[in-house]
Write an enzyme that holds these catalytic residues in place. Structure first.
Site, mmCIF file in Angstrom:
data_model
loop_
_atom_site.group_PDB
_atom_site.id
_atom_site.type_symbol
_atom_site.label_atom_id
_atom_site.label_comp_id
_atom_site.label_asym_id
_atom_site.label_seq_id
_atom_site.Cartn_x
_atom_site.Cartn_y
_atom_site.Cartn_z
ATOM 1 N N ARG A 1 0.823 -1.221 0.000
ATOM 2 C CA ARG A 1 0.000 0.000 0.000
ATOM 3 C C ARG A 1 0.854 1.266 0.000
ATOM 4 O O ARG A 1 0.471 2.267 0.590
ATOM 5 C CB ARG A 1 -0.939 0.035 1.216
ATOM 6 N N ARG B 1 -3.328 6.440 1.291
ATOM 7 C CA ARG B 1 -3.919 7.593 1.972
ATOM 8 C C ARG B 1 -2.977 8.339 2.901
ATOM 9 O O ARG B 1 -3.286 9.450 3.331
ATOM 10 C CB ARG B 1 -5.154 7.140 2.761
ATOM 11 N N ARG C 1 -6.961 11.483 -5.598
ATOM 12 C CA ARG C 1 -8.209 10.755 -5.369
ATOM 13 C C ARG C 1 -9.408 11.717 -5.359
ATOM 14 O O ARG C 1 -10.481 11.398 -5.878
ATOM 15 C CB ARG C 1 -8.116 10.006 -4.040
ATOM 16 N N ASP D 1 -7.131 -2.576 -6.904
ATOM 17 C CA ASP D 1 -7.758 -3.176 -5.734
ATOM 18 C C ASP D 1 -7.952 -4.661 -6.002
ATOM 19 O O ASP D 1 -8.178 -5.045 -7.150
ATOM 20 C CB ASP D 1 -9.103 -2.502 -5.465
ATOM 21 N N TYR E 1 -14.984 -12.070 0.376
ATOM 22 C CA TYR E 1 -15.745 -10.858 0.048
ATOM 23 C C TYR E 1 -16.979 -11.180 -0.793
ATOM 24 O O TYR E 1 -18.042 -10.600 -0.622
ATOM 25 C CB TYR E 1 -14.868 -9.866 -0.715
#
Length: 357
Positions: free
Chosen positions: A30, A34, A43, A80, A157
């Site tokens: 990652r 963020r 973003r 992702d 998921y």
């Protein structure tokens, strides 16, 4: 002019293939994310996380941001793991503060039987366009890593419909209708194989399988429902492209007890989370595979000197890396709250200490 497709800095690839290196290469799971203000700005321009993933120009922009800031030895495709189930028609969306969700989770037998593997060059074209664009932008400076979720992790998921604290729905299926779960995993393994091969053809120089939820399985279930499917993917991967080997990394979070079995899967490297000692891991797997990891991401909230000390401890636990075999990384993704300057402290400590050693 050289026509080699090898990057100018190929330390990461050499370490994975257990070839001599001058220092231990480092990248972070990652790393485009963020914790970087410039990522948040891109973003915001994209409109949403999913739109950022689906815009090859902006995905390229955020992939390169950490490399502009830190002296990293590899780039990783910004995407992702849920792009694959999204392409299977499950209706991926992100709700604010709740993470990913699916509109149509796999609960009904007919829906499971209808599941098909998407054509990555059609339904996931935006990912291949991003890979090609990033490769051009990198201009052979460092290698580009492509990736996918593991079939088991994606199935979690797809069946739960989002993140889960106990995996009750998918595990109920595992124990009561294993035939249905095996069908989901089998179709998903085909999809992941095709997806990773398309990334390799588009320019990915190494690939990684993220088995984020493998560690929630029982000992017996791990092999049957996760490792076997990763093994079939690895067997179907293109292991060279444009005359260069394409190494494959497998990362099961919480998988420290299964290192020997993972080492037999055919992968080139095993990602280790921070609960595993790299020196012991190396003793257990010998020279069959390289190891990647594995400082605790929370280390990055300490002071720069403590961060450097922890980096040195991890490097020393692995031992001599002059013949390759170690890629330095976190034991899981970087926290969004990490101060960027602390990442510099980590990267610089890894490079300077491993060079001296």
């Amino acid at each position: 002019m050289s026509h080699s497709n090898r990057p100018d800095n190929d330390t990461f690839l050499r370490a994975l293939l257990r070839q001599p290196v001058e220092y231990t290469p480092v990248w972070l799971m990652r790393q485009a994310g963020r914790y970087l203000p410039e990522y948040m700005e891109t973003r915001r321009r994209a409109g949403s996380f999913l739109e950022l993933c689906k815009n090859p120009q902006l995905a390229c922009e955020v992939t390169l941001q950490p490399l502009a800031r830190f002296n990293l030895d590899a780039a990783i495709l910004f995407s992702d793991i849920l792009t694959v189930p999204d392409a299977m028609g499950l209706g991926l969306y992100f709700s604010e503060g709740e993470g990913p969700k699916f509109e149509r989770p796999l609960r009904e037998e007919w829906a499971i039987r209808d599941l098909t593997a998407p054509d990555p060059n059609v339904h996931l074209r935006y990912v291949m366009d991003a890979v090609a664009e990033i490769r051009r932008a990198l201009a052979n400076s460092v290698p580009l890593i492509g990736f996918s979720g593991s079939p088991w992790t994606l199935a979690c998921y797809m069946v739960e419909g989002g993140a889960s604290s106990d995996y009750r729905t998918v595990k109920t299926m595992l124990y009561s209708r294993p035939d249905l779960l095996h069908h989901i995993l089998s179709v998903t393994a085909t999809a992941v194989t095709d997806y990773l091969n398309a990334q390799i053809e588009s320019g990915a120089q190494a690939v990684m399988i993220f088995d984020s939820w493998g560690g929630v399985l029982s000992h017996a279930a791990y092999r049957e429902f996760s490792l076997n499917y990763m093994q079939s993917i690895i067997a179907g991967l293109k292991r060279s492209h444009d005359g260069e080997q394409v190494p494959c990394i497998v990362f099961t979070k919480g998988g420290g007890q299964w290192l020997e079995a993972i080492a037999e899967s055919g992968c080139d490297a095993i990602g280790c989370d921070w609960t595993t000692d790299l020196g012991l891991a190396r003793q257990r797997v010998g020279h069959r595979v390289a190891l990647q990891g594995n400082v605790d991401p929370m280390t990055l909230f300490a002071s720069p000197d403590k961060i450097a000390a922890e980096a040195r401890r991890v490097l020393d636990s692995f031992g001599d890396n002059s013949m390759g075999g170690h890629v330095f990384n976190l034991g899981h993704g970087i926290s969004q709250f990490t101060p960027p300057e602390n990442v510099s402290a980590l990267v610089d400590a890894v490079h300077s200490h491993s060079r001296r050693a």
